[in-house]
Design an enzyme around this catalytic site. Structure first.
Site, PDB file in Angstrom:
ATOM      1  N   LYS A   1      65.423 -15.900  35.470  1.00 43.10           N
ATOM      2  CA  LYS A   1      65.689 -14.500  35.834  1.00 43.10           C
ATOM      3  C   LYS A   1      66.708 -14.426  36.964  1.00 43.10           C
ATOM      4  O   LYS A   1      67.660 -13.671  36.889  1.00 43.10           O
ATOM      5  CB  LYS A   1      64.410 -13.794  36.293  1.00 43.10           C
ATOM      6  CG  LYS A   1      63.150 -14.245  35.623  1.00 43.10           C
ATOM      7  CD  LYS A   1      62.956 -13.669  34.252  1.00 43.10           C
ATOM      8  CE  LYS A   1      61.719 -14.292  33.653  1.00 43.10           C
ATOM      9  NZ  LYS A   1      61.282 -13.759  32.414  1.00 43.10           N
TER      10      LYS A   1
ATOM     11  N   ASP B   1      53.107 -20.123  40.774  1.00 43.29           N
ATOM     12  CA  ASP B   1      54.092 -19.843  39.738  1.00 43.29           C
ATOM     13  C   ASP B   1      55.127 -18.918  40.364  1.00 43.29           C
ATOM     14  O   ASP B   1      54.811 -17.804  40.784  1.00 43.29           O
ATOM     15  CB  ASP B   1      53.410 -19.167  38.535  1.00 43.29           C
ATOM     16  CG  ASP B   1      54.368 -19.031  37.367  1.00 43.29           C
ATOM     17  OD1 ASP B   1      55.596 -19.044  37.596  1.00 43.29           O
ATOM     18  OD2 ASP B   1      53.904 -18.895  36.218  1.00 43.29           O
TER      19      ASP B   1
ATOM     20  N   TRP C   1      50.085 -13.592  33.329  1.00 38.41           N
ATOM     21  CA  TRP C   1      51.097 -13.725  32.272  1.00 38.41           C
ATOM     22  C   TRP C   1      50.388 -14.154  30.982  1.00 38.41           C
ATOM     23  O   TRP C   1      49.518 -15.032  31.010  1.00 38.41           O
ATOM     24  CB  TRP C   1      52.128 -14.780  32.711  1.00 38.41           C
ATOM     25  CG  TRP C   1      53.232 -15.040  31.728  1.00 38.41           C
ATOM     26  CD1 TRP C   1      53.960 -14.103  31.056  1.00 38.41           C
ATOM     27  CD2 TRP C   1      53.740 -16.308  31.313  1.00 38.41           C
ATOM     28  NE1 TRP C   1      54.893 -14.711  30.270  1.00 38.41           N
ATOM     29  CE2 TRP C   1      54.787 -16.065  30.402  1.00 38.41           C
ATOM     30  CE3 TRP C   1      53.427 -17.628  31.639  1.00 38.41           C
ATOM     31  CZ2 TRP C   1      55.509 -17.080  29.798  1.00 38.41           C
ATOM     32  CZ3 TRP C   1      54.158 -18.638  31.043  1.00 38.41           C
ATOM     33  CH2 TRP C   1      55.183 -18.374  30.139  1.00 38.41           C
TER      34      TRP C   1
HETATM   35  C1  LMR Z   1      57.906 -12.461  30.264  1.00 36.12           C
HETATM   36  O1  LMR Z   1      56.809 -12.488  30.831  1.00 36.12           O
HETATM   37  O2  LMR Z   1      58.279 -11.533  29.539  1.00 36.12           O
HETATM   38  C2  LMR Z   1      58.873 -13.592  30.479  1.00 36.12           C
HETATM   39  O3  LMR Z   1      58.347 -14.493  31.383  1.00 36.12           O
HETATM   40  C3  LMR Z   1      59.347 -14.204  29.236  1.00 36.12           C
HETATM   41  C4  LMR Z   1      58.292 -14.992  28.510  1.00 36.12           C
HETATM   42  O4  LMR Z   1      58.577 -16.142  28.183  1.00 36.12           O
HETATM   43  O5  LMR Z   1      57.209 -14.473  28.247  1.00 36.12           O
END
Ligand code: LMR
Length: 396
Positions: free
Chosen positions: A246, A211, A130
């Site tokens: 989510k 996570d 992420w």
């Molecule tokens: C994403 O990865 O798009 C979501 O988890 C929202 C975010 O805060 O980035």
């Protein structure tokens, strides 16, 4: 002071939404941020949430502060979701949960906690991960390193690379794993791989940090927790950062949890007492509403059943969008094999589109996806599918 500051780069995900809002193309599509869309292109409040909110409004008598660790019943409900009803870590009082402002809040609390109490440890992150992971931990002063995860040639998990890198990590280092629906690749370890991974973490004395932002978006609430539960079987200590943005559609209520599991009830008590000052010096105590909604739904058999039905509907719809996307690309003459998209889990698809193609989608078609090529499949609808496939065929 402000005169001397240079412009900071926009956030790679939320910054896209800001750009998208200024996009003049009337056919524009935002497949950047991970937000679920229904067939009408909306993100409505879940019916179970609306009903819980009505009841809370009627019952509410005070807005006084929550304790530092948040909503009192929320933690128990979250532990049941994570570990399953009656799990031994819960029965033996080895788990403690703090309710946090979103999953990101849980990650930041964890980051500050690790930095204060294990300053020499590194945090290992998957490559890719992420977009915000490294920044959250680096922002708290935690050193980060990458372990291989994605094999671009085979569009699958680079499991041997992952094991080799983690096998060389120093005892005491922390390893961030995506419990399910890996963001951004959508590729998760198989059950047998979780076993091997968990055994390695235990053998090397590495601290697992899971996570868990998409429970219920992969294969089901219980199925998606299987990897975490394997880790719990092998490792005496771990941390879980979970999000309810989510799966309850509670994005802007910011509801998440940081759960630590220690080797004994006494160690859990001591460790958790050190989480509280981290929270107190950061945001003091969490906002109440989102966690009250989640607690009420998980507490009430009727609301829970409604919520599980809505969650199943979201998951089924995302799977259907994956199928329609792959079929649509083929219909628009794309020869490249995109069938891997139907095998990925969760909201995202790691499309394999390069930076130039991502930019062309934005410039020529008003279609916004993350620079890494990550597409939010959950943002596709029957209404935008054809336009999207046509545009991707054009930039390929
Ligand atoms: C994403 O990865 O798009 C979501 O988890 C929202 C975010 O805060 O980035």
């Amino acid at each position: 002071m402000f005169e001397s500051l240079t412009l900071a780069p926009a956030d790679p995900i939320l910054g896209l939404t800001e750009l998208f809002q200024q996009e003049p193309n009337p056919r524009k599509v935002n497949l950047g941020v991970g937000v679920y869309k229904n067939a009408a292109g909306g993100t409505p409040v879940l019916a179970a949430v609306q009903e819980a909110e009505r009841r809370l409004l009627d019952q509410s008598t005070s807005k006084t502060y929550l304790p530092i660790a948040g909503h009192p019943q929320f933690g128990a409900h979250i532990q049941t979701l994570l570990f399953g009803a009656g799990h031994r870590v819960v029965r033996s009082n080895r788990a403690r949960t703090a309710h946090t402002p979103g999953g990101t809040g849980a990650l930041r609390v964890t980051a500050d906690f690790l930095h204060r109490h294990s300053p020499a440890s590194k945090l290992w992150l998957s490559d890719p991960t992420w977009e915000n992971h490294r920044a959250v931990f680096a922002g708290a002063g935690v050193e980060t390193a990458l372990y291989p995860y994605y094999d671009a040639a085979t569009r699958s998990l680079d499991f041997s690379g992952m094991l080799a890198a983690l096998g060389a990590a120093s005892p005491g280092d922390a390893v961030l794993l995506h419990a399910c629906c890996h963001n951004p690749t959508g590729i998760d370890p198989e059950p047998e791989q979780w076993e091997q991974l968990a055994a390695l973490l235990a053998e090397r004395s590495l601290l697992p940090l899971l996570d868990f932002a998409y429970q219920g978006f992969g294969h089901g609430l219980e199925e998606d927790a299987a990897g975490l539960r394997t880790v719990v079987r092998h490792c005496p200590e771990l941390i879980v950062c979970s999000s309810y943005s989510k799966n309850f559609g509670l994005y802007n209520e910011r509801v998440g949890a940081m759960t630590l599991v220690a080797a004994s009830a006494e160690a859990a008590e001591r460790a958790f007492s050190n989480v509280k000052p981290v929270i107190r010096t950061n945001y003091s105590n969490p906002p109440a509403h989102g966690a009250a909604v989640v607690s009420l739904i998980l507490d009430d058999p009727d609301l829970r059943q409604r919520w599980e039905g809505e969650l199943t509907a979201m998951r089924t719809r995302i799977r259907a969008m994956r199928e329609q996307f792959v079929a649509g690309l083929a219909r628009h003459g794309v020869n490249r094999d995109f069938s891997f998209i139907t095998r990925q889990n969760g909201m995202f698809s790691f499309s394999g589109l390069g930076r130039g193609q991502v930019q062309a989608l934005r410039d020529r078609f008003g279609i916004y996806i993350v620079g890494s090529g990550r597409i939010n499949v959950a943002g596709m609808t029957e209404g935008n599918m054809d336009y999207l496939c046509e545009a991707i065929a054009a930039v390929l």
